[in-house]
Design a protein around this motif. Structure first.
Motif, PDB file in Angstrom:
ATOM      1  N   LEU A 222       0.082  -1.387  -0.282  1.00  0.00           N
ATOM      2  CA  LEU A 222       0.243   0.160  -0.493  1.00  0.00           C
ATOM      3  C   LEU A 222       1.182   1.071   0.277  1.00  0.00           C
ATOM      4  CD1 LEU A 222      -2.598  -1.372   2.635  1.00  0.00           C
ATOM      5  CD2 LEU A 222      -3.074  -1.145   0.233  1.00  0.00           C
ATOM      6  N   ALA A 223       2.266   0.863   0.618  1.00  0.00           N
ATOM      7  CA  ALA A 223       3.061   2.074   1.242  1.00  0.00           C
ATOM      8  C   ALA A 223       3.282   3.018  -0.390  1.00  0.00           C
ATOM      9  CB  ALA A 223       3.766   2.328   2.211  1.00  0.00           C
ATOM     10  N   ALA A 276       7.849  -0.804  15.346  1.00  0.00           N
ATOM     11  CA  ALA A 276       6.588  -1.113  14.863  1.00  0.00           C
ATOM     12  C   ALA A 276       5.930  -0.280  15.432  1.00  0.00           C
ATOM     13  CB  ALA A 276       5.991  -2.852  15.561  1.00  0.00           C
ATOM     14  N   GLN A 277       5.959   0.851  16.584  1.00  0.00           N
ATOM     15  CA  GLN A 277       5.061   1.846  16.847  1.00  0.00           C
ATOM     16  C   GLN A 277       5.994   2.877  16.174  1.00  0.00           C
ATOM     17  OE1 GLN A 277       1.956   2.134  18.286  1.00  0.00           O
ATOM     18  NE2 GLN A 277       2.230   4.614  18.286  1.00  0.00           N
ATOM     19  N   THR A 278       7.257   3.082  15.286  1.00  0.00           N
ATOM     20  CA  THR A 278       7.911   3.805  14.914  1.00  0.00           C
ATOM     21  C   THR A 278       6.932   4.035  13.376  1.00  0.00           C
ATOM     22  OG1 THR A 278       9.428   3.981  16.576  1.00  0.00           O
ATOM     23  CG2 THR A 278       9.692   5.302  14.651  1.00  0.00           C
ATOM     24  N   LEU A 279       7.189   2.206  13.006  1.00  0.00           N
ATOM     25  CA  LEU A 279       6.336   2.314  11.675  1.00  0.00           C
ATOM     26  C   LEU A 279       5.263   2.888  11.156  1.00  0.00           C
ATOM     27  CD1 LEU A 279       7.236   1.117   8.791  1.00  0.00           C
ATOM     28  CD2 LEU A 279       6.235  -1.306   9.641  1.00  0.00           C
ATOM     29  N   VAL A 280       5.079   3.069  12.668  1.00  0.00           N
ATOM     30  CA  VAL A 280       2.868   3.657  12.468  1.00  0.00           C
ATOM     31  C   VAL A 280       3.075   4.512  12.150  1.00  0.00           C
ATOM     32  CG1 VAL A 280       0.765   3.272  13.748  1.00  0.00           C
ATOM     33  CG2 VAL A 280       2.162   1.797  13.659  1.00  0.00           C
ATOM     34  N   LEU A 281       4.163   5.692  12.999  1.00  0.00           N
ATOM     35  CA  LEU A 281       3.841   6.676  12.580  1.00  0.00           C
ATOM     36  C   LEU A 281       3.871   7.350  11.685  1.00  0.00           C
ATOM     37  CD1 LEU A 281       5.061   7.541  16.360  1.00  0.00           C
ATOM     38  CD2 LEU A 281       2.816   8.166  15.515  1.00  0.00           C
ATOM     39  N   ALA A 379      -1.918   2.180   4.462  1.00  0.00           N
ATOM     40  CA  ALA A 379      -1.109   1.761   4.910  1.00  0.00           C
ATOM     41  C   ALA A 379      -0.402   1.501   6.230  1.00  0.00           C
ATOM     42  CB  ALA A 379       0.632   1.803   4.126  1.00  0.00           C
ATOM     43  N   THR A 380      -1.288   2.862   6.910  1.00  0.00           N
ATOM     44  CA  THR A 380      -0.716   3.074   8.507  1.00  0.00           C
ATOM     45  C   THR A 380      -1.703   2.487   9.267  1.00  0.00           C
ATOM     46  OG1 THR A 380      -0.496   5.537   8.221  1.00  0.00           O
ATOM     47  CG2 THR A 380      -1.056   4.699  10.509  1.00  0.00           C
ATOM     48  N   ARG A 384      -0.549  -0.664  11.980  1.00  0.00           N
ATOM     49  CA  ARG A 384      -0.400  -1.104  13.311  1.00  0.00           C
ATOM     50  C   ARG A 384      -1.270  -2.595  13.254  1.00  0.00           C
ATOM     51  NH1 ARG A 384      -2.487   1.577  17.675  1.00  0.00           N
ATOM     52  NH2 ARG A 384      -4.945   0.684  18.395  1.00  0.00           N
ATOM     53  N   GLN A 385      -1.832  -2.658  12.736  1.00  0.00           N
ATOM     54  CA  GLN A 385      -2.490  -4.721  12.204  1.00  0.00           C
ATOM     55  C   GLN A 385      -1.147  -5.616  12.699  1.00  0.00           C
ATOM     56  OE1 GLN A 385      -5.957  -3.307  12.900  1.00  0.00           O
ATOM     57  NE2 GLN A 385      -5.883  -5.646  12.330  1.00  0.00           N
TER      58      GLN A 385
END
Length: 394
Positions: A222-223, A276-281, A379-380, A384-385
């Motif tokens: 998606l990204a 993983a959290q940083t990737l979401v942001l 993609a966000t 997160r999933q």
């Protein structure tokens, strides 16, 4: 595994290697107008060159990773560098756009496929506690190459024909690239051919069955159009606004500046906040940056867009190999990273081409920007999933 001094040699050798190959890849922006004029081509046709190259190296990156897992990164990466130089030289002799599709799109793409995944994946197994920092430094070579090489090529095309500039670029790849590739080594804990090795983690087959990997793969798919459209079109967009060639191509260099900052800074941040959290942001941030492109009426906002986009893009790309190592281990890390990158292939191929076709039809990029915003939100969500589906184990 205790980190050895040679681990940092591998980091900086990878930095140089990535600066070379992606400096070449993103120098496409400097050659864009020359290709269009030389072969009387529309933007969609010229964009296909960049799209083909990316499609090839993302699709075949998994194969490059498998070869590196078996034979080690030095042999595979050196072969890739030689193919990139050959592709650039052949492009300088091209007499038709079809020939450029083959030489730059396919041959350079194949060379990057043999180089990108094996080089970046070779870093992670050398590190434990500072894996995010090491990966950020190594992958920041992409930003350094994006900053320097397209601008230097644009400056060279003024005094010399584009074909001669392409030949000089090929020589630089052959000399600097092969020297850096010779320094790459397999980490002591990584498995070697026939030895069984001592690395822990999942096999490629086990990884592909993991819901965590599937969500990460979907996020990458998606990204990918959001990531690659600016590299092919932001300079053309700037020319439409009346900016000079130097300023237009310089926007790609500013993406490199942002990417450098993102890759260096995000490793330290992610090691604390969680990768993983940083990737979401960062997925969310990349889509939000498109607002500035949509509002831009001159160089100032375009420059801010390039910096913001580059920071977000660079952060995402530097996080992906470390996340693969965190969740799936080092047993087949090059193969896993290469397979993950194959998710970017279709977006790299179709994103720039469809963006060019949309411009040829409408005369602007606003629809393209809106679609990229939606894709970034999706993609966000997928990232997160991925974070919620499992915990890092390695």
């Amino acid at each position: 595994m205790k980190e050895t001094p040679y681990a940092w040699v591998v980091v900086w050798a990878t930095f140089v290697c990535l600066a070379v190959i992606f400096g070449v890849s993103y120098s496409f922006a400097a050659f864009f107008e020359s290709f269009a004029v030389e072969f009387s081509a529309q933007r969609a046709d010229v964009s296909l060159i960049f799209g083909l190259s990316g499609f090839v190296y993302f699709v075949l990156g998994a194969g490059g990773g498998m070869l590196a897992d078996r034979f080690g990164p030095r042999i595979v990466c050196s072969t890739g560098m030689a193919l990139i130089a050959s592709g650039l030289l052949a492009t300088s002799w091209a007499t038709s756009l079809l020939a450029v599709y083959v030489s730059y799109g396919l041959l350079v793409g194949l060379g990057i496929a043999l180089f990108y995944t094996p080089s970046i994946a070779s870093v992670q197994p050398w590190f434990t506690t500072r894996r995010g920092l090491a990966g950020g430094i190594a992958s920041s070579g992409v930003g350094a190459g994006t900053l320097l090489v397209p601008v230097l090529v644009a400056m060279a095309i003024g005094p010399m024909p584009w074909r001669e500039a392409m030949q000089v670029l090929a020589l630089g790849v052959l000399v600097l690239g092969l020297l850096a590739a010779a320094l790459l080594r397999r980490a002591p804990a990584a498995p070697s051919s026939g030895s069984g090795g001592s690395a822990t983690g999942l096999s490629l087959r086990e990884t592909l069955r993991s819901p965590t990997f599937r969500w990460l793969y979907l996020a990458t798919v998606l990204a990918s159009p959001v990531m690659f459209i600016p590299f092919a079109h932001v300079s053309a967009s700037a020319r439409d606004l009346g900016l000079s060639e130097t300023l237009a191509v310089g926007l790609v260099g500013l993406i490199g500046v942002g990417s450098l900052v993102g890759r260096f800074a995000i490793g330290l941040v992610a090691d604390r906040l969680g990768r993983a959290q940083t990737l979401v942001l960062m997925q969310l941030s990349m889509g939000a940056s498109y607002v500035l492109w949509a509002l831009a009426g001159g160089h100032a906002l375009l420059a801010l867009f390039a910096l913001w986009f580059g920071l977000s893009y660079g952060s995402i790309v530097s996080l992906l190999p470390a996340i693969c190592m965190d969740y799936f281990g080092g047993k087949s890390v090059a193969s896993v990273v290469g397979t993950l990158y194959s998710g970017a292939a279709l977006g790299n191929l179709l994103g720039p081409v469809l963006a060019g076709a949309a411009f040829d039809w409408s005369g602007h990029y606003l629809g393209v920007m809106a679609v990229c915003g939606v894709l970034s939100l999706c993609a966000t969500w997928a990232s997160r999933q991925m974070k919620r589906s499992g915990q890092a184990r390695y």
